[in-house]
Write an enzyme that holds these catalytic residues in place. Structure first.
Site, mmCIF file in Angstrom:
data_model
loop_
_atom_site.group_PDB
_atom_site.id
_atom_site.type_symbol
_atom_site.label_atom_id
_atom_site.label_comp_id
_atom_site.label_asym_id
_atom_site.label_seq_id
_atom_site.Cartn_x
_atom_site.Cartn_y
_atom_site.Cartn_z
ATOM 1 C CB ALA A 65 -3.594 44.862 39.646
ATOM 2 N N GLY A 108 -0.223 41.074 40.609
ATOM 3 C CA GLY A 108 -1.011 41.049 41.852
ATOM 4 C C GLY A 108 -1.521 39.653 42.193
ATOM 5 C CD GLU A 111 2.458 42.283 44.099
ATOM 6 O OE1 GLU A 111 1.557 42.684 43.341
ATOM 7 O OE2 GLU A 111 3.267 43.046 44.646
ATOM 8 C CD GLU A 131 3.637 43.391 39.001
ATOM 9 O OE1 GLU A 131 4.550 42.618 38.621
ATOM 10 O OE2 GLU A 131 2.826 43.090 39.892
HETATM 11 N N1 CO8 Z 1 -6.048 43.102 33.706
HETATM 12 C C1 CO8 Z 1 -7.143 43.240 32.915
HETATM 13 N N2 CO8 Z 1 -7.495 42.350 31.984
HETATM 14 C C2 CO8 Z 1 -6.702 41.275 31.832
HETATM 15 C C3 CO8 Z 1 -5.547 41.068 32.608
HETATM 16 C C4 CO8 Z 1 -5.229 42.049 33.590
HETATM 17 N N3 CO8 Z 1 -4.185 41.926 34.402
HETATM 18 N N4 CO8 Z 1 -4.961 39.924 32.214
HETATM 19 C C5 CO8 Z 1 -5.735 39.418 31.228
HETATM 20 N N5 CO8 Z 1 -6.775 40.221 30.988
HETATM 21 C C6 CO8 Z 1 -7.846 40.058 30.012
HETATM 22 C C7 CO8 Z 1 -7.359 40.354 28.611
HETATM 23 O O1 CO8 Z 1 -7.397 41.753 28.362
HETATM 24 C C8 CO8 Z 1 -8.358 39.578 27.780
HETATM 25 O O2 CO8 Z 1 -9.545 40.312 27.722
HETATM 26 P P1 CO8 Z 1 -10.325 40.456 26.276
HETATM 27 O O3 CO8 Z 1 -10.713 39.039 25.949
HETATM 28 O O4 CO8 Z 1 -11.494 41.321 26.623
HETATM 29 O O5 CO8 Z 1 -9.357 41.034 25.326
HETATM 30 C C9 CO8 Z 1 -8.637 38.346 28.636
HETATM 31 O O6 CO8 Z 1 -8.241 38.696 29.957
HETATM 32 C C10 CO8 Z 1 -7.845 37.125 28.205
HETATM 33 O O7 CO8 Z 1 -6.474 37.498 28.203
HETATM 34 P P2 CO8 Z 1 -5.496 37.204 26.942
HETATM 35 O O8 CO8 Z 1 -6.273 37.203 25.682
HETATM 36 O O9 CO8 Z 1 -4.341 38.139 27.041
HETATM 37 O O10 CO8 Z 1 -5.062 35.698 27.290
HETATM 38 P P3 CO8 Z 1 -3.722 34.949 26.856
HETATM 39 O O11 CO8 Z 1 -3.941 33.527 27.244
HETATM 40 O O12 CO8 Z 1 -3.372 35.276 25.466
HETATM 41 O O13 CO8 Z 1 -2.565 35.574 27.787
HETATM 42 C C11 CO8 Z 1 -1.639 36.336 29.883
HETATM 43 C C12 CO8 Z 1 -2.591 35.361 29.162
HETATM 44 C C13 CO8 Z 1 -0.187 36.018 29.487
HETATM 45 C C14 CO8 Z 1 -1.825 36.149 31.369
HETATM 46 C C15 CO8 Z 1 -1.962 37.792 29.428
HETATM 47 O O14 CO8 Z 1 -3.361 38.003 29.597
HETATM 48 C C16 CO8 Z 1 -1.263 38.849 30.229
HETATM 49 O O15 CO8 Z 1 -0.089 39.093 30.007
HETATM 50 N N6 CO8 Z 1 -1.959 39.525 31.179
HETATM 51 C C17 CO8 Z 1 -1.424 40.617 31.939
HETATM 52 C C18 CO8 Z 1 -0.432 40.134 32.973
HETATM 53 C C19 CO8 Z 1 0.137 41.305 33.745
HETATM 54 O O16 CO8 Z 1 0.816 42.155 33.207
HETATM 55 N N7 CO8 Z 1 -0.131 41.357 35.046
HETATM 56 C C20 CO8 Z 1 0.338 42.391 35.915
HETATM 57 C C21 CO8 Z 1 -0.691 43.466 36.046
HETATM 58 S S1 CO8 Z 1 -0.130 44.847 37.000
HETATM 59 C C22 CO8 Z 1 -0.230 44.309 38.590
HETATM 60 O O17 CO8 Z 1 -0.625 43.210 38.862
HETATM 61 C C23 CO8 Z 1 0.229 45.297 39.626
HETATM 62 C C24 CO8 Z 1 0.048 44.735 41.027
HETATM 63 C C25 CO8 Z 1 0.407 45.785 42.037
HETATM 64 C C26 CO8 Z 1 -0.675 46.118 43.020
HETATM 65 C C27 CO8 Z 1 -1.725 45.089 43.250
HETATM 66 C C28 CO8 Z 1 -2.973 45.683 43.819
HETATM 67 C C29 CO8 Z 1 -4.176 44.827 43.632
#
Ligand code: CO8
Length: 257
Positions: A65, A108, A111, A131
């Site tokens: 998400a 998400g 999921e 999460e």
């Molecule tokens: N949300 C918003 N932006 C994101 C997300 C995200 N989940 N994941 C990545 N991005 C963005 C980054 O902020 C970055 O943006 P910017 O270039 O502007 O800084 C861009 O995408 C590229 O990401 P990274 O530079 O971090 O890329 P890496 O290759 O270094 O890392 C990862 C990749 C490991 C996937 C890393 O981006 C990461 O850890 N992302 C977050 C993963 C996460 O925690 N997901 C869970 C989110 S919470 C959730 O899903 C709750 C679900 C419950 C309900 C669902 C309802 C829809």
């Protein structure tokens, strides 16, 4: 409808949805989820579509998400904005939905894949529910569906301690149907969906409903529902056609009636 966060295409009898926010690793924001919901509703209503494929492309399925969307939200705002409820549009799709997962399927995103009916993964697929690392828990079925599939102990490790599964591990634990080279993932997913789309539509729908019942209810409820669906199919033209075609050694022509 003009889409901005997804791409929607038709390939034969298959409806294809491609998540399209590459700059945010296909993070699921409200716009994307609303568009996905609309596309699924349209495919469900379209009699010429027999199955759906959801993919994120070769690099990433979805990194969860959109954290930016939620970071400052209050409990009340989260409850009100129906973010998670948009996921339920997937449960209303009675046609089979194939997830084609390449790269990260996290939070998400994982999921979303788990809410589909069949999951094909590329060798680069990574499944995880991170999460708790940002102070929440999976909220769109992750704690329930994953646990049903991989069992309590692995689910605990993945959800409580952010263990990720590689594509090979995911296949080993029954989380994906099979693993394919990246460059073949989409074609094979479309071919599988096309094959599903060519089967008797009412029977496929009933079969999906019955299998989901095994996932969601008790065995005795499931057996009752399965029997009822089985009998009900004998009131369809497709059952008569399917059995007649078998006996006449020819291909059936389904009417969806
Ligand atoms: N949300 C918003 N932006 C994101 C997300 C995200 N989940 N994941 C990545 N991005 C963005 C980054 O902020 C970055 O943006 P910017 O270039 O502007 O800084 C861009 O995408 C590229 O990401 P990274 O530079 O971090 O890329 P890496 O290759 O270094 O890392 C990862 C990749 C490991 C996937 C890393 O981006 C990461 O850890 N992302 C977050 C993963 C996460 O925690 N997901 C869970 C989110 S919470 C959730 O899903 C709750 C679900 C419950 C309900 C669902 C309802 C829809």
């Amino acid at each position: 409808m003009e889409y901005t966060a997804i791409l929607v295409e038709r390939r034969g009898r298959v409806g294809l949805v491609m998540l399209n926010r590459p700059q945010a690793l296909n993070a699921l924001n409200r716009t994307l989820l609303a568009e996905l919901s609309q596309a699924l509703t349209d495919f469900e209503a379209d009699e010429t579509v027999g199955a759906v494929v959801i993919t994120g492309g070769e690099r990433v399925f979805a990194a969860g998400a959109d954290i930016r969307d939620m970071a400052e939200a209050s409990e009340e705002e989260m409850r009100r904005n129906g973010f998670v409820e948009l996921f339920d549009s997937l449960r209303r799709v009675r046609k089979p939905v194939v997830a084609a997962v390449s790269g990260y399927a996290l939070g998400g995103g994982c999921e979303l894949a788990l809410a589909c009916d069949i999951i094909l993964a590329s060798e680069t697929a990574r499944f995880g529910l991170p999460e708790v690392t940002i102070g929440v828990i999976p909220g769109a079925g992750g704690t329930q569906r994953l646990t049903h599939i991989v069992g309590k102990y692995l689910a605990m490790e993945m959800i409580l301690n952010n263990r990720h599964l590689t594509a090979t591990e995911a296949a080993q634990f029954g989380l994906v149907n099979r693993v394919l080279p990246v460059e073949r993932l989409l074609d094979e997913s479309l071919a599988l969906a096309q094959s599903l789309a060519e089967r008797a539509p009412l029977a496929v729908r009933a079969a999906k409903q019955a299998v989901n019942q095994a996932f969601e209810g008790s065995l005795s409820e499931g057996l009752t529902e399965e029997r009822d669906l089985f009998y009900r199919l004998f009131s369809t033209e497709d059952q008569k056609e399917g059995m007649k075609a078998f006996l006449e050694k020819r291909k059936p022509e389904w009417k969806g009636k």
